[in-house]
Design a protein around this motif. Structure first.
Motif, PDB file in Angstrom:
ATOM      1  N   ASP A  45       0.850  -1.181   0.000  1.00 58.09           N
ATOM      2  CA  ASP A  45       0.000   0.000   0.000  1.00 58.09           C
ATOM      3  C   ASP A  45       0.887   1.232   0.000  1.00 58.09           C
ATOM      4  N   GLY A  46       0.359   2.365  -0.464  1.00 59.86           N
ATOM      5  CA  GLY A  46       1.124   3.596  -0.538  1.00 59.86           C
ATOM      6  C   GLY A  46       0.540   4.663   0.354  1.00 59.86           C
ATOM      7  N   SER A  47       1.167   5.825   0.314  1.00 55.90           N
ATOM      8  CA  SER A  47       0.713   6.933   1.145  1.00 55.90           C
ATOM      9  C   SER A  47       1.151   8.248   0.525  1.00 55.90           C
ATOM     10  N   TYR A  48       0.180   9.139   0.323  1.00 56.16           N
ATOM     11  CA  TYR A  48       0.512  10.460  -0.210  1.00 56.16           C
ATOM     12  C   TYR A  48       1.476  11.190   0.722  1.00 56.16           C
ATOM     13  N   VAL A  49       1.240  11.088   2.020  1.00 54.10           N
ATOM     14  CA  VAL A  49       2.096  11.770   2.995  1.00 54.10           C
ATOM     15  C   VAL A  49       3.535  11.275   2.874  1.00 54.10           C
ATOM     16  N   HIS A  50       3.704   9.949   2.742  1.00 55.09           N
ATOM     17  CA  HIS A  50       5.042   9.364   2.626  1.00 55.09           C
ATOM     18  C   HIS A  50       5.761   9.877   1.383  1.00 55.09           C
ATOM     19  N   TYR A  51       5.075   9.855   0.240  1.00 56.24           N
ATOM     20  CA  TYR A  51       5.703  10.293  -1.007  1.00 56.24           C
ATOM     21  C   TYR A  51       5.972  11.798  -1.013  1.00 56.24           C
ATOM     22  N   HIS A  61       9.833  16.095  -1.213  1.00 59.97           N
ATOM     23  CA  HIS A  61      10.174  17.451  -0.793  1.00 59.97           C
ATOM     24  C   HIS A  61      11.168  17.479   0.371  1.00 59.97           C
ATOM     25  N   GLN A  62      11.673  16.303   0.727  1.00 62.23           N
ATOM     26  CA  GLN A  62      12.660  16.186   1.806  1.00 62.23           C
ATOM     27  C   GLN A  62      12.160  16.844   3.096  1.00 62.23           C
ATOM     28  N   VAL A  63      10.921  16.506   3.432  1.00 66.00           N
ATOM     29  CA  VAL A  63      10.285  17.012   4.648  1.00 66.00           C
ATOM     30  C   VAL A  63      10.426  15.948   5.733  1.00 66.00           C
ATOM     31  N   SER A  64      10.984  16.336   6.861  1.00 61.06           N
ATOM     32  CA  SER A  64      11.175  15.375   7.956  1.00 61.06           C
ATOM     33  C   SER A  64      10.081  15.477   9.014  1.00 61.06           C
ATOM     34  N   ASP A  65       9.327  16.562   8.983  1.00 59.44           N
ATOM     35  CA  ASP A  65       8.278  16.801   9.977  1.00 59.44           C
ATOM     36  C   ASP A  65       6.975  16.149   9.501  1.00 59.44           C
ATOM     37  N   VAL A  66       6.580  15.040  10.150  1.00 61.26           N
ATOM     38  CA  VAL A  66       5.366  14.327   9.752  1.00 61.26           C
ATOM     39  C   VAL A  66       4.137  15.216   9.926  1.00 61.26           C
ATOM     40  N   GLU A  67       4.099  15.973  11.016  1.00 56.63           N
ATOM     41  CA  GLU A  67       2.937  16.833  11.259  1.00 56.63           C
ATOM     42  C   GLU A  67       2.772  17.874  10.156  1.00 56.63           C
ATOM     43  N   ALA A  68       3.883  18.416   9.664  1.00 52.24           N
ATOM     44  CA  ALA A  68       3.816  19.392   8.582  1.00 52.24           C
ATOM     45  C   ALA A  68       3.278  18.745   7.303  1.00 52.24           C
TER      46      ALA A  68
END
Length: 540
Positions: free
Chosen positions: A451-457, A462-469
């Motif tokens: 399964d995939g995830s938009y948040v993960h991709y 965008h090299q974002v480390s903050d999950v909440e962001a």
């Protein structure tokens, strides 16, 4: 038998215990969520209990053991109360605020289908009030917000300048409104019907949500719970036997076996009590979305999935010997169900939707296959590429195509072509479901496959480390999708009002169906099912 279950769109904070009186003052100790004066509320309660009682009598009193006159008496009494309540709505509708309150109440009780003519008559008068001169009628924030929401929900494109009298020259809402809890609750509800570019409604949502959050520490428990539930589940966003006999639960043991959950989707789309056969046929289609999803995500090999997709695309019965037994079973039953639904639609409405239904299933399987290739090959799609495909793999297109034909309203060559090509009213609803499903709290309790995830991709791209962001970004996209859906429902288009309402109700159901807790279960859904099917049971 026509089921009389309420629509899930009525499951919101408004179902909580509240004071049984109307207040226009907005004082925090008189929080009102769509209640009526005692007389009107008793009438609505009587109608609701009448409907449940009638349903139970029909279920338990079977000829010749049950005396037919008992059931006939119930029908007569039910009709009498409906007639009396229709008359009451007509009289109440002359009063601006009380007319709005009674519409809100019968909608939340999910008995509004009895009173569509009366509701439309009241709302047409209210639309004139709202648009003739927004500054002439100095109504309070609660009444203005309630009128705006009810009108927009019914397709009246009310301008947002009705809120200008509550803002300053900078477009900010006046701080003096912070004590008007009733007004803030209805302002927050109204803000959910925003479309792109309506800054005053964006400001209304931020303003009201902040003040309502701040107010909860000053309210008594039940009042704070009303506020909390309104913020979490605003009204605009919140509306088996066949499965057992089919035996797929035993034949496809890896797939989800949740007929009740599948049926709940149908309650949101087909809310009228006399749409029993539509709900049943719709549930069959929904069940196959879940089953095929599990075949692709959990069980099938890439080679098997490729062949299966090709067979569905060509709807080729002669080629099914290439498939393993479990896929043969799935395709054969899918074919049977599709033909059965097509026949019933043709018999009821006079046209055959089989081509559109097969095309929708083909698109769904193709989207599933794209995802399977990504996950099997270790590919990392761009977030927007994943979302574009995910809009199809959400299953919403298949769902709404079935809704369209089962309703059988405004079916023309133009509307069929629109439906086949995933118009905005479908894609925006699908975006809401896909993003909710992909958020961290939406992990299905029985799926441990690919399964995939938009948040993960999005985070990787965008090299974002903050999950909440990243999750906040996804929630903003959900808000944008709601604005698009609102615009689709308000803009002139060839679709019926029932079809638009069903699309809205599907989007409203999403938070209920995908808000998993830490135990990977759905406590809010379980609570509502218990309330809907058990706690309101009448003992005869």
């Amino acid at each position: 038998m026509a089921f009389c279950f309420p629509a899930f769109s009525s499951f919101s904070s408004y179902n909580l215990n509240v004071p049984r009186k109307i207040s226009k003052t907005g004082k925090p100790n008189l929080i009102l969520r769509g209640s009526l004066s005692n007389n009107y509320e008793k009438q609505s309660d009587a109608l609701e209990k009448d409907t449940v009682l009638k349903s139970n009598l029909v279920k338990h009193l079977k000829h010749p053991m049950g005396h037919p006159s008992v059931i006939e008496d119930i029908h007569v009494e039910h009709a009498r109360k409906l007639k009396a309540f229709k008359h009451m709505i007509g009289r109440v509708g002359e009063d601006s605020f009380e007319g709005l309150a009674i519409i809100d109440a019968v909608q939340r009780l999910s008995i509004d289908y009895h009173f569509q003519d009366e509701i439309q008559q009241i709302l047409r008068r209210q639309y004139v009030i709202s648009t003739s001169d927004p500054f002439q009628h100095h109504h309070c924030l609660q009444e203005t917000s309630l009128r705006f929401r009810l009108l927009r929900q019914e397709g009246f494109n009310v301008p947002t300048d009705v809120f200008n009298r509550f803002t300053n020259k900078d477009g900010k809402f006046n701080q003096r409104l912070k004590e008007d809890i009733n007004g803030l609750l209805d302002l927050y509800e109204a803000s959910q019907l925003c479309v792109q570019g309506e800054d005053v409604l964006d400001e209304a949502r931020q303003f009201s949500s902040k003040l309502l959050n701040d107010s909860m520490t000053k309210l008594v428990d039940y009042q704070a719970e009303i506020v909390r539930n309104t913020l979490s589940y605003p009204y605009h966003r919140t509306l088996a036997r066949w499965w057992k006999d089919l035996g797929l639960a035993n034949k496809l043991k890896f797939a989800r076996d949740q007929p009740l959950k599948w049926y709940l989707w149908s309650l949101a789309c087909f809310t009228d009590a006399d749409m029993s056969w539509q709900r049943i046929e719709f549930t069959k289609a929904v069940s196959f979305i879940y089953i095929i999803d599990d075949i692709f995500d959990v069980y099938g090999t890439l080679d098997e999935l490729t062949i299966f997709t090709d067979i569905v695309k060509r709807w080729d019965h002669a080629a099914i010997d290439q498939l393993p037994d479990y896929m043969k079973i799935c395709f054969q039953v899918l074919d049977d169900v599709t033909n059965e639904i097509s026949y019933k639609v043709y018999k009821e409405h006079g046209f055959n939707p089989v081509h559109s239904l097969r095309k929708a299933w083909s698109s769904l399987c193709n989207a599933f296959l794209v995802e399977a290739k990504w996950f099997t090959g270790g590919s990392m799609p761009k977030a927007e590429e994943y979302l574009k495909n995910g809009i199809i793999s959400s299953g919403i297109h298949v769902v709404i195509v079935h809704v369209f034909f089962l309703l059988g309203q405004n079916v023309t060559e133009e509307t069929v072509q629109l439906i086949d090509n995933n118009p905005g009213i479908i894609s925006s609803t699908a975006t809401i479901l896909r993003l909710w499903d992909d958020l961290g709290s939406a992990k299905d309790e029985n799926q441990n496959g690919k399964d995939g995830s938009y948040v993960h991709y999005y985070m990787k791209e965008h090299q974002v480390s903050d999950v909440e962001a990243a999750e906040k970004h996804a929630m903003n996209k959900i808000s944008d999708a709601w604005k698009c859906l609102n615009k689709e429902c308000l803009s002139p288009n060839p679709f019926s009002s029932s079809f638009k309402r069903a699309s809205l109700n599907l989007a409203r159901m999403v938070p209920l169906m995908y808000s998993y807790d830490d135990n990977q279960s759905l406590p809010r859904l379980e609570k509502f099912v218990k309330s809907l099917l058990f706690e309101n049971e009448v003992t005869v």
